[in-house]
Design an enzyme around this catalytic site. Structure first.
Site, short mmCIF file in Angstrom:
data_model
loop_
_atom_site.label_atom_id
_atom_site.label_comp_id
_atom_site.label_asym_id
_atom_site.label_seq_id
_atom_site.Cartn_x
_atom_site.Cartn_y
_atom_site.Cartn_z
N ASP A 1 18.75 9.89 4.01
CA ASP A 1 20.13 9.43 4.17
C ASP A 1 20.94 10.45 4.95
O ASP A 1 21.75 10.09 5.81
CB ASP A 1 20.76 9.17 2.82
N HIS B 1 30.43 5.07 -8.99
CA HIS B 1 30.64 5.65 -7.65
C HIS B 1 31.92 5.08 -7.06
O HIS B 1 32.21 3.89 -7.16
CB HIS B 1 29.48 5.28 -6.72
N ARG C 1 24.01 8.29 12.70
CA ARG C 1 24.98 7.20 12.82
C ARG C 1 26.35 7.73 13.24
O ARG C 1 27.07 7.09 13.99
CB ARG C 1 25.10 6.45 11.49
N SER D 1 23.19 3.53 2.06
CA SER D 1 23.47 4.97 1.94
C SER D 1 24.01 5.29 0.56
O SER D 1 23.53 6.22 -0.11
CB SER D 1 24.47 5.39 3.02
#
Length: 444
Positions: free
Chosen positions: A161, A82, A168, A183
Site C-alpha cells: 500500500d 477508522h 498514485r 488502501s
C-alpha cells in the site's frame, strides 16, 4: 502471466481474477513489476473502475503483502474504527474508553499525523509519560486486562500500500474509489480486527468534498469488509466545519476528557455516540443501535468511560493526574483572540484552512521528520449558526510567541469564517449510515 496483458485487460474494461491481481501486487512489491507498468494499471483502474470482487481481491493482496496481526488471543469480538480524517477529529480518544467500558475490546493501532495536527498517537503523547510502543504480548495482555490499548503502527503492515500510494500520488490516480477503499481496508484487515466501523467525512475539511462521493467510498469499503468476512458499517459525517472546538494536540485531549465527563461539545458527543453504538452492536453487547446509544450515554454520565480512559493512560505509563486535572496538560504561554471584522451569523467555516493554521503554529508537521508542539493550536469561539458581533472573538490562538507568524495565522483564521446578515439553515452532522443492507440517509 504478464503485467502488460493485465494492463491491457483492465484498459479494455475486463475484470481481473484474484490470481491476476495478486500477481500484480506481489510482483510490484518485490520489484518485479515496474513502476511504469503499475502506473499504467492504476490509470486504467482510475478510468475503468473495479468490480466488488476485484476490489476485495486487491485489498486482500495488499493486506497479505506484509505482516498480519493475530488478535485471536484477545477475548471477545475485536472492533476497529477508522476515520478518513478531518479537522479537530479526536474521536478515537473518546470511542476507545467509551466502547471498552461496555465490554467490547478495543485493540487499536494508530498513526502519527502528517498535516494540520498530530494523529491519535501524537495526541496521546501530549500526556506525560504515555508510551505508544508496546510489544505484541504487552498489547494483547493489556486489552485482555482492561479492554483497551492504542499503540503506534508497528511491523510491516501492508507495505504494498505504501508503494502503491506513493505511485498514485505522482501519477494523478489518488482519486479512485476502489484504490482508496482498498488502501484503507487493507490496513484494517492486516491489523486483525473482527469487525470495522468507518467514519467517512464529507465536506470542505475532508478528502471527499461531497456527500455523494463519501457515500460511494463508504459503500465500497463496506462491500470489501463483507466480501472478506468482516462485519463492517460506515457513518458519513459532515466536515464542513471542524469537529468540536479544539484544534491542537493537548487542546484536543482536554476536549476529549470533557466529553468523557458528559460535558463535551454537542457535535463531538453526537458523532462519538453514533460510531460507538455501531461498535457496541458489532461487538455483541447490544441488540440495536438505540439500545447501544442509551448504554453509552449512561457511561458518559456515570464516570465509567472517564475511569476507563484514566486506567488506559496509566497502563501505558501516562500521568493519570492529567486526566483528573487537564490543566496539567502542556499549555502555550500566550493566547491571542481573533476578532470578527463584521457582525452577523457564521454561515460557513473553511475547516481545512483552520487545520493549516494550526499546523503553521506547530500543532502539525509538514514532513515526517518535523517536530510537533503539543501545546499550541486554536480553540473556536463561534461555529456555524452562531451570532457574532464586530470585534467579538471568533477563535483563540494558543501560541509560543507573538510575532508575524501568529498575526498571519490570525488573518488566515479570520478569512476562514464567512459571516452573513441572515442565520443559515442548519446542516446535520450525521448524513448517512452505510451497511450491507445499503445506504440510509439521515438528512432527508
Amino acid at each position: 502471466m504478464r503485467a502488460v496483458d493485465l494492463i491491457h485487460k483492465k484498459r479494455d474494461g475486463g475484470e481481473l481474477s484474484a490470481a491476476e491481481i495478486t500477481f500484480l501486487i506481489q510482483g510490484y512489491n518485490k520489484g518485479e513489476v515496474a513502476d511504469y507498468q503499475m502506473s499504467a494499471w492504476a490509470m486504467a483502474v482510475f478510468y475503468r473502475g473495479m468490480t466488488a470482487k476485484e476490489t476485495a481481491a486487491l485489498t486482500l493482496a495488499i493486506a497479505e503483502s506484509g505482516d498480519r496481526v493475530d488478535l485471536s488471543p484477545i477475548r471477545g469480538v475485536k472492533v476497529d474504527k477508522h476515520s478518513t480524517g478531518g479537522v479537530g477529529d479526536k474521536t478515537t480518544l473518546i470511542l476507545g474508553p467509551l466502547v471498552a467500558s461496555l465490554g467490547v475490546p478495543v485493540a487499536k493501532m494508530s498513526g502519527r499525523g502528517l498535516g494540520h495536527t498530530g494523529g491519535t498517537v501524537d495526541k496521546l503523547e501530549s500526556i506525560a509519560g504515555f508510551r505508544t510502543e508496546l510489544t505484541r504480548e504487552q498489547f494483547i495482555s493489556q486489552v485482555n486486562d482492561i479492554g483497551l490499548s492504542v499503540i503506534g503502527q508497528s511491523g510491516d503492515l501492508a507495505p504494498a500500500d505504501k508503494k502503491l500510494y506513493a505511485l498514485r500520488d505522482v501519477t494523478a490516480t489518488v482519486e479512485s474509489i476502489p484504490l482508496i477503499a482498498s488502501s484503507v481496508m487493507s490496513k484494517k484487515i492486516a491489523a486483525g480486527a473482527d469487525a470495522i466501523v468507518l467514519d467517512v467525512k464529507a465536506g470542505s475539511g475532508a478528502f471527499m468534498k461531497t456527500q455523494e462521493d463519501a457515500e460511494k467510498l463508504a459503500a465500497a469499503m463496506v462491500a470489501i469488509g463483507m466480501q472478506v468476512g468482516r462485519q463492517t458499517a460506515a457513518v458519513i459525517s459532515d466536515m464542513d466545519q471542524p469537529l468540536g472546538f479544539a484544534i491542537g494536540n493537548a487542546l484536543e485531549v482536554a476536549e476529549a476528557i470533557a466529553t468523557l465527563k458528559g460535558q463535551g461539545p454537542t457535535d463531538l458527543t453526537e458523532l462519538c455516540l453514533a460510531l460507538s453504538a455501531h461498535m457496541v452492536v458489532l461487538g455483541g453487547e447490544a441488540a440495536s443501535i438505540e439500545e447501544a446509544t442509551a448504554k453509552l450515554r449512561a457511561q458518559l454520565h456515570n464516570g465509567e468511560a472517564l475511569a476507563k480512559f484514566k486506567s488506559f493512560v496509566e497502563a501505558q505509563g501516562g500521568d493519570g493526574s492529567m486526566i483528573e486535572d487537564p490543566g496539567k496538560l502542556p499549555a502555550a504561554p500566550i493566547q491571542i483572540e481573533v476578532e470578527a471584522s463584521v457582525s452577523g451569523y457564521v454561515a460557513a467555516i473553511e475547516a481545512e484552512q483552520l487545520g493549516l493554521a494550526a499546523m503553521v503554529l506547530g500543532a502539525g508537521r509538514a514532513t515526517k521528520e518535523a517536530g510537533i508542539d503539543y501545546a499550541v493550536g486554536l480553540v473556536l469561539r463561534k461555529k456555524v449558526g452562531d451570532h457574532v458581533g464586530e470585534g467579538e472573538s471568533i477563535a483563540t490562538l494558543h501560541v509560543r510567541t507573538s510575532n508575524d507568524d501568529s498575526d498571519k495565522v490570525a488573518e488566515r483564521v479570520r478569512a476562514a469564517y464567512r459571516i452573513q446578515p441572515d442565520k443559515p439553515k442548519p446542516r446535520p452532522l450525521l448524513l448517512a449510515v452505510v451497511t450491507a443492507d445499503g445506504i440510509s440517509r439521515l438528512d432527508s
